[in-house]
Design an enzyme around this catalytic site. Sequence first.
Site, short mmCIF file in Angstrom:
data_model
loop_
_atom_site.label_atom_id
_atom_site.label_comp_id
_atom_site.label_asym_id
_atom_site.label_seq_id
_atom_site.Cartn_x
_atom_site.Cartn_y
_atom_site.Cartn_z
N LEU A 242 22.66 42.54 -48.70
CA LEU A 242 21.93 43.77 -48.35
C LEU A 242 22.98 44.79 -47.89
O LEU A 242 23.48 44.72 -46.78
CB LEU A 242 20.92 43.45 -47.25
N HIS A 243 23.29 45.74 -48.76
CA HIS A 243 24.44 46.61 -48.53
C HIS A 243 24.17 47.78 -47.57
O HIS A 243 24.79 47.91 -46.52
CB HIS A 243 24.94 47.17 -49.87
N ASP A 244 23.27 48.67 -47.97
CA ASP A 244 23.19 49.98 -47.32
C ASP A 244 22.71 49.99 -45.86
O ASP A 244 23.13 50.87 -45.10
CB ASP A 244 22.30 50.92 -48.16
#
Length: 313
Positions: A242-244
């Site tokens: 889960l990047h952002d």
Amino acid sequence: MAPRKIIIDTDPGQDDAAAIFLALGSADELEVLGITTVAGNVPLALTARNARIICELCDRRDIRIFAGADKPVSRPLVTAEHVHGKTGLDGPELAEPTMALESQHAVDFIVETLRREPEGSVTLCTLGPLTNIALALQKAPDIAPRVRELVMMGGGFFEGGNITPAAEFNIYVDPEAAAAVFASGIPIVMMPLDVTHQLLTLKSRVERMRAIGSRPAIAMVEMLEFFERFDIEKYGSDGGPLHDPTVIAYLLKPELFGGRDCNVEIELQSPLTVGMTVVDWWQVTDRKHNAKVMRQVDADGFFALLTERFARL
């Protein structure tokens, strides 16, 4: 204490949606002055649509949303429907948004806001390619010293890239924009793949979110179930990274993250490594530090924060 003023610059994307939800669930700490959209994960018309859908899911029609650059500074647009689906938010059944898009261009909104607000009071949160920020700096170089901080999701070093062996997607899409931002003198905090690949949407974590049962939480779970399939296949893991939301989580709980000040340069020439973030982690050059590069994260603490804030929406 007054909430911290932020502008979210984004190309939603399921993980962008998680970041926006996290910000909107943290109204005591963060005041979203506006959301600016850029072409990236999907073309601009869809990123502008998706930002409005996310705000409507939270009953936040008061948030102002501005469409920005529809292509990179000097390259053709590369998108990521193979990851995010044809809409960018594939997974849940989502109604078309009814809230209006602002008529002002995102770049003009960024410039105007930074000039209007007290110097050093606005944080830029960038979740996609850096095109809008680079264009704003080009148009109004005087805004650079007015930015409190730019916290970005982008790049990778020890983890390599995710769109090419060397480059992370947000930087690869518009490396010229990234180079301009890193050379701007704005204080930068960089959340690379080295951090985000530690934040896996494990089944147990997703189930805790599902248990909240609200519209935003269920929509997010359905987005994650779609989004994960690509990463599970690619990385062979239980859940995808889960990047952002790391960008927003850092503003809320910086103690979850660890890193160091480095010099970061962006490769613009090589066909093999274009878009690579060349991080001087071991301080082997005398190049000036221009970013705080994160490498460690408390994954359980991060997901606990995410779940707690989703419960507030």
